[in-house]
Design a protein around this motif. Structure first.
Motif, PDB file in Angstrom:
ATOM      1  N   LEU A 166     -72.747 -27.934 -26.194  1.00  0.00           N
ATOM      2  CA  LEU A 166     -71.260 -27.715 -26.146  1.00  0.00           C
ATOM      3  C   LEU A 166     -70.386 -28.408 -27.225  1.00  0.00           C
ATOM      4  CD1 LEU A 166     -68.740 -27.186 -24.276  1.00  0.00           C
ATOM      5  CD2 LEU A 166     -68.813 -29.179 -23.564  1.00  0.00           C
TER       6      LEU A 166
ATOM      7  N   LEU B  13     -68.158 -19.982 -21.184  1.00  0.00           N
ATOM      8  CA  LEU B  13     -69.362 -20.795 -21.689  1.00  0.00           C
ATOM      9  C   LEU B  13     -70.438 -20.467 -20.896  1.00  0.00           C
ATOM     10  CD1 LEU B  13     -67.602 -24.402 -21.647  1.00  0.00           C
ATOM     11  CD2 LEU B  13     -68.020 -22.963 -23.617  1.00  0.00           C
TER      12      LEU B  13
ATOM     13  N   ILE C 101     -72.822 -28.761 -17.967  1.00  0.00           N
ATOM     14  CA  ILE C 101     -71.420 -29.010 -18.522  1.00  0.00           C
ATOM     15  C   ILE C 101     -70.554 -29.629 -17.461  1.00  0.00           C
ATOM     16  CG2 ILE C 101     -69.344 -28.063 -19.343  1.00  0.00           C
ATOM     17  CD1 ILE C 101     -71.318 -26.252 -21.315  1.00  0.00           C
TER      18      ILE C 101
ATOM     19  N   LEU D  63     -63.153 -25.517 -26.783  1.00  0.00           N
ATOM     20  CA  LEU D  63     -64.680 -25.736 -26.458  1.00  0.00           C
ATOM     21  C   LEU D  63     -65.616 -24.406 -26.896  1.00  0.00           C
ATOM     22  CD1 LEU D  63     -64.372 -26.776 -22.632  1.00  0.00           C
ATOM     23  CD2 LEU D  63     -64.484 -28.419 -24.661  1.00  0.00           C
TER      24      LEU D  63
ATOM     25  N   ILE E 269     -69.825 -23.005 -27.857  1.00  0.00           N
ATOM     26  CA  ILE E 269     -71.391 -23.252 -27.675  1.00  0.00           C
ATOM     27  C   ILE E 269     -71.603 -23.332 -29.119  1.00  0.00           C
ATOM     28  CG2 ILE E 269     -73.515 -22.756 -26.731  1.00  0.00           C
ATOM     29  CD1 ILE E 269     -71.573 -23.871 -24.717  1.00  0.00           C
TER      30      ILE E 269
END
Ligand SMILES: Cc1cc2nc3c(=O)[nH]c(=O)nc-3n(C[C@H](O)[C@H](O)[C@H](O)COP(=O)(O)OP(=O)(O)OC[C@H]3O[C@@H](n4cnc5c(N)ncnc54)[C@H](O)[C@@H]3O)c2cc1C
Ligand SMILES: Nc1ncnc2c1ncn2[C@@H]1O[C@H](COP(=O)(O)O)[C@@H](O)[C@H]1O
Lengths: 307, 261
Positions: free
Chosen positions: A109, A8, A71, A102, A104
């Protein structure tokens, strides 16, 4: 978790920061660096040895307000699921529980989590609040590749504790998992037994198979109720949710309460004498037969194959 | 002492379907029940109850949620409060906890708040801790039993990731409960079901609470569900119906071929 965080963070070109709270925790900095943390916030104090919701919340909320992460991820363990909502609510932040994926999307998110057992998935975003928070089933995410010689910046956070102000105190703690025996939430392979195993003595054959595969032993609620295995082995709705690489269900019928706890496994193998047992609906491989005959043969065959 | 138990109405079967036209969960016409985790914690509360104590069950739901509150009364709660209003629709765990905190503040003094550890539908396990934070009281989650309650101190047994712990807590406190494997939900006898009809079951709506309207329901929620869908189906498995020895050979052959082992 660091593996996911890295993915991420790369996509957003942001840093990966780890937070550790506890006593004698400096030793963890090394491994966190190796797995990709750029910065490590460390709150250390002898009084933090035992997890305590209120004091951990107060430390973590201060760190969040100070460093303003984008995040914030927690493991969906019992501690994670106790602490994350307390922190989220204290700071008025959105939180998605027990996520399995998870990604993007448009800079935000996107959190995917199962609801209604694992029958339905929901995609969730946190439109307005930061940090975006999630507890995650870490086992379901790819592990980061360790890199030697990386060293993260370690930042010491102030800790102010008045033990007398604690409103809850742990008086006693007991591990029901036996030392040296693999626990189901960390194992890559789980061999589970249900009512079909029939007795505590017969569980030996499950344990022997687990031994050969370096696996953990799990159980259905019925088997736990019968006293054949401790509660810490229970897989399912009121036990632990597991997602190992291989799950072998022996003499387990596959009720929804059990299935929700193991449907996320990569490969499911079922051994059951009833060809109609619902466990076969989720199994990649199913053997219809008596586990008392099949399991020892499987153990023997795998031993010979030396896996 | 006053104990407040938060309960939720949940589908009896978690095998719910998605309405492919609206892309929403099909919620109509399915049979519902009291969340089993909530029934467990209610029964724990009942064990602590002495004569002068009061147990109030509260729930946010639809008018039909009265059914599960009547069950709580039949099981032994003294009073029930149902919060039902379109304003509450679409609440996430934060907004649900906010609404419950408003109800509890309106009720006034309390000693212990009981929640289920989680619901079988949403399964967030967040409402309890979020509520405790909003009420600014301590919490103990994964509670399997209340061991002792004397004076202002409570001893509870709670599950940890590798076993259990005994925690001492002051009151007021919020306990989130998870049934031990020995738990079987009790069925209230018929005479208690009839007696429950005479117990108060109050219905409140948004007007009965203070707090601005934009703190409730979907407007007051901090997360947004963008999509619900079925997980990709598991590939159809291979069934082996053979004599044990042949079956095992075949399984190992398949596992090797598919590179599982
Ligand atoms: C609120 C709630 C929470 C629950 N939480 C959980 C949970 O977390 N985990 C959980 O597991 N359950 C849970 N349950 C219980 C669940 O509903 C089932 O009762 C339980 O999972 C059944 O266990 P089982 O499959 O071992 O037993 P059974 O359903 O009795 O199945 C036994 C199976 O073994 C097979 N069998 C018998 N003998 C043999 C043999 N010799 N060889 C091969 N196969 C054989 C039979 O064909 C049968 O399919 C929960 C229930 C409730 C109400
Ligand atoms: N609508 C509701 N009304 C009353 N209590 C609720 C409601 N939703 C959740 N709770 C309580 O919060 C617990 C945890 O729910 P959840 O966080 O949704 O898994 C439940 O077991 C209930 O005790």
């Amino acid at each position: 978790m660091l593996g996911k965080a890295k993915e991420l963070a790369n996509e957003l070109s942001q840093d990966i920061c780890a937070v550790i709270i506890g006593s004698e925790i400096r030793k963890f900095c090394n491994v966190l660096s190796t797995f990709g943390a750029n910065k490590i916030y460390i709150a250390e104090d002898g009084a933090l040895k035992e997890y305590n919701t209120e004091i951990y919340t107060s430390i973590l909320t201060k760190i969040i307000l100070k460093h303003k992460p984008n995040i914030l991820l927690f493991p969906a363990t019992k501690i994670g699921r106790d602490l994350a909502p307390r922190v989220a609510s204290t700071l008025k932040l959105g939180l998605a529980a027990d996520c399995i994926k998870l990604t993007i999307q448009n800079g935000k998110l996107l959190m995917t989590r199962p609801v209604y057992g694992d029958n339905i998935l929901a995609d969730i975003i946190c439109p307005n609040t930061r940090p975006q928070m999630a507890t995650i089933r870490a086992k379901m995410m790819e592990k980061a590749e360790p890199k030697q010689n990386e060293s993260a910046e370690v930042i010491k956070e102030p800790v102010n504790i008045n033990v007398d102000s604690f409103k809850t105190i742990v008086k006693e703690k007991k591990k029901t998992s036996i030392p040296g025996v693999k626990s189901i939430d960390e194992a890559d392979i789980i061999i589970s037994g249900g009512r079909g195993v029939g007795s505590k003595e017969t569980f030996k054959i499950i344990e022997e198979l687990a031994d050969v595969l370096n696996a953990a032993v799990g159980a259905s609620r019925t088997a736990v109720e019968a006293g054949w295995k401790p509660k810490s082995c229970q897989v399912g709705q009121s036990g632990t949710t597991v997602s190992p690489k291989i799950y072998i269900a022996c003499g387990i019928s596959g009720t929804t309460q059990h299935l929700v706890g193991m449907k996320g496994s990569d490969v499911i193998i079922a051994i059951n004498k009833d060809p109609e047992a619902p466990i076969f609906e989720v199994a990649n491989y199913g053997i219809v037969g008596d586990l008392k005959e099949v399991v020892p043969l499987l153990t023997k065959a795998l031993k010979e194959k030396k896996i | 002492m006053r104990f407040i138990v938060c309960v939720k109405e949940v589908p009896e079967s978690i095998d719910v379907k998605i309405d492919l036209k609206t892309n929403k969960l099909q919620e109509e016409g399915i049979s519902t029940t009291l969340n089993p985790f909530d029934q467990f914690i209610l029964e724990e509360a009942l064990k602590l109850k002495k004569n002068e104590d009061e147990i109030i069950a509260i729930s946010i739901g639809t008018p039909q949620t009265k059914k599960v509150l009547m069950k709580c009364l039949a099981l032994g709660a003294d009073k029930a409060i149902l919060l039902s209003d379109n304003v509450f629709i679409g609440s996430d765990s934060f907004a649900t906890a906010y609404t419950l905190s408003k109800v509890i503040n309106k009720i006034g003094d309390f000693d212990i708040i009981f929640c289920g550890q989680q619901t079988v539908d949403g399964n967030t396990a967040q409402v309890g801790p979020e509520l405790a934070a909003q009420l600014k009281i301590p919490q103990v989650t994964y509670v399997e039993s209340v061991e002792k309650f004397e004076g202002k101190k409570l001893l509870v047994k709670s599950q940890t990731d590798d076993g259990f712990k005994i925690v001492e807590s002051q009151i007021p406190v919020l306990l989130a409960g998870i049934p031990p494997s020995s738990f079987t939900p009790s069925l209230p006898p018929l005479r208690n079901i009839i007696a429950a009809q005479d117990k108060p079951c109050i219905i409140w709506n948004f007007e009965n609470l203070d707090g601005p309207k934009d703190k409730y329901g979907s407007v007051g929620s901090l997360i947004q569900i963008t999509k619900v869908y079925y997980p990709p189906p598991r590939e159809k498995g291979i069934m082996i119906v053979e004599e044990p020895i042949t079956a095992v050979e075949k399984l190992i052959e398949l596992l090797t071929k598919d590179k599982v082992i």
